[in-house]
Design an enzyme around this catalytic site. Structure first.
Site: not given
Ligand code: UD1
Length: 429
Positions: A22-23, A126, A131, A134, A316, A408
């Site tokens: 999925k990811n 979720c 999340r 920035d 995950d 999902r």
């Molecule tokens: C992706 C995965 C999700 C997985 C996660 C972490 C997909 C579709 N989803 O989510 O299943 O659980 O990686 O492996 O691939 N953060 C910030 N600012 C930002 C972006 C992220 O502070 O702008 C923080 C988040 O709050 C979190 C950490 O960075 O604490 C990691 O998040 P991120 O790796 O970005 O997760 P996703 O890409 O949303």
């Protein structure tokens, strides 16, 4: 809303085919926005998130054609999508579409790179803590985008196109890395991404972008270099196997006992999770066809695990491991470092008789002799599947309510488990 009814106590034996990830599928579909040509994706899983993203892309003018099955085709093989973003008719991704799935926010990067502008609603997805986006915005700004935030929308503009730059992520972010890669692919000049996410799905997307004509090196390491090109073309790409689905079924087998081949699974995609399972006493055997997981008779050893970005133990799989450790012989500790508030499964597992104490970001799980079936409620994607795993081992009936989240991210979960002997069925509302 559908429910899943499980009568626990059956061992799992047989073969479970692992679907495409999925990811990886979601960012690959989004990458189709970067080219006028057709992108063909194979091994795409049948998931609600894929359908939802199809709707979101459709709103931008993207045509998604799903190839039909021919007689004799393997029913377990994934779908083939032909995606064409020849004419982008709208660069706005509205709230009612984006709020359902966080990854859909990533359309901001290819829309901006190709069209010079994008207006995308802040994301949903979720409920696992705040999340923010920035770091995704920071990455786009480093490539020359002007960003405004207005009325819940991120408005990004690059009137004269994006230009290469240096992006140093202060924290590893999967979405940030995908965003940076897609934007940099069409930027003028070279981009360097430091502290990039190393998740296998990043490598898969980079492979596909390179097939489309991008010049990306270093994907899969923490330093990625992208030499921008003026245009990208069509390509054909097969989605890599889902390491989270693999780990989830491995834990299901560990939980019930039995012997299952996880077909098409690749051990290098989840070595840290396989190591944890081996430590807890499960036999893991990589084979030509996939990964064999077996546990016969012996009890489970407790473990001490902390989630981390790849190659660490994936967040995950945290909920699923916690379900497993509820039956270990002793006390386990699981620390969640990626998302705050990703412990909503704890109170539901407690309904099945689990002994779990939460202290900040660490859960202490005292193994119990047995779980007992109960009605439970799924609150997020991975939490909901942890309840299914627990239900498979619990005595009596477990009813998992609100399985919307499960659909999902997991393809035909009840079907795959039932074929290996689980007493599990979907009750449609
Ligand atoms: C992706 C995965 C999700 C997985 C996660 C972490 C997909 C579709 N989803 O989510 O299943 O659980 O990686 O492996 O691939 N953060 C910030 N600012 C930002 C972006 C992220 O502070 O702008 C923080 C988040 O709050 C979190 C950490 O960075 O604490 C990691 O998040 P991120 O790796 O970005 O997760 P996703 O890409 O949303």
């Amino acid at each position: 809303m559908d429910r899943i009814r499980i009568v626990g106590g059956q061992r799992l034996n047989g073969t479970i085919p692992i679907s495409g990830a999925k990811n990886a599928t979601l960012p690959l579909m989004i990458a189709s926005l970067l080219t006028e040509d057709t992108l063909i994706l194979e091994n795409v899983p049948r998931l609600a998130d894929v359908i939802q993203l199809q709707r979101i892309l459709g709103n931008h003018g993207v045509d998604v054609m799903i190839a039909g099955k021919r007689p004799g085709d393997d029913p377990n093989s994934g779908r083939t999508l032909h995606i064409s973003a020849k004419h982008i008719v709208d660069t706005t991704a509205p709230y009612d579409l984006v709020s359902k799935m966080r990854a859909s926010f990533w359309v901001v990067a290819p829309l901006l790179a190709r069209m010079g502008e994008a207006k995308v609603s802040m994301p949903g997805g979720c409920a696992i803590g705040t999340r923010p986006v920035d770091l995704l915005i920071m990455a786009l700004e480093k490539l020359g985008a002007e960003i405004e935030i207005e009325g819940g929308y991120v408005i990004a503009r690059a009137r004269h196109g994006l230009r290469g730059g240096e992006i140093v992520f202060p924290k590893v972010t999967v979405g940030g890395t995908h965003t940076a890669l897609m934007a940099a692919a069409l930027a003028k000049g070279t981009t360097v991404i430091e502290n990039a996410a190393r998740e296998p799905e990043i490598g898969d997307v980079a492979d596909c972008l390179n097939k489309m004509g991008a010049k990306i090196t270093g994907a899969g390491t923490s330093r990625i270099e992208v030499e921008g090109v003026a245009r990208l073309h069509g390509a054909r790409h097969s989605v890599l196997p889902d390491r989270i689905e693999t780990g989830t079924y491995a834990m299901a087998v560990a939980m019930t006992g039995g012997d299952v081949l996880l077909q098409n699974a690749r051990p290098e995609l989840l070595q840290s999770a396989l190591d944890v399972l081996a430590q807890s006493g499960v036999t893991i055997t990589p084979t030509n066809e996939g990964i064999r997981v077996a546990r016969n008779g012996a009890g489970l050893n407790p473990v001490d695990v902390t989630t981390a970005p790849f190659p660490g133990f994936p967040t995950d799989l945290q909920a699923q491991l916690m379900a497993l450790m509820t039956l270990a012989k002793g006390t386990s500790r699981i620390t969640e470092t990626i998302f705050e508030n990703r412990f909503m499964h704890v109170q539901e597992l407690a309904r099945l008789g689990a002994h779990i104490q939460l202290n900040g970001e660490t859960a202490t799980i005292e193994g119990v002799e047995r779980l007992k079936g109960a009605p439970v409620m799924a609150t997020d994607l991975r939490a909901s599947v942890s309840l299914v795993i627990a239900g498979l081992a619990a005595e009596g009936e477990t009813m998992v309510n609100r399985v919307y989240h499960l659909d999902r991210g997991f393809e035909r979960v009840e079907d795959k488990l039932a074929r290996c002997g689980a007493a599990i069925e979907r009750i449609s509302a």
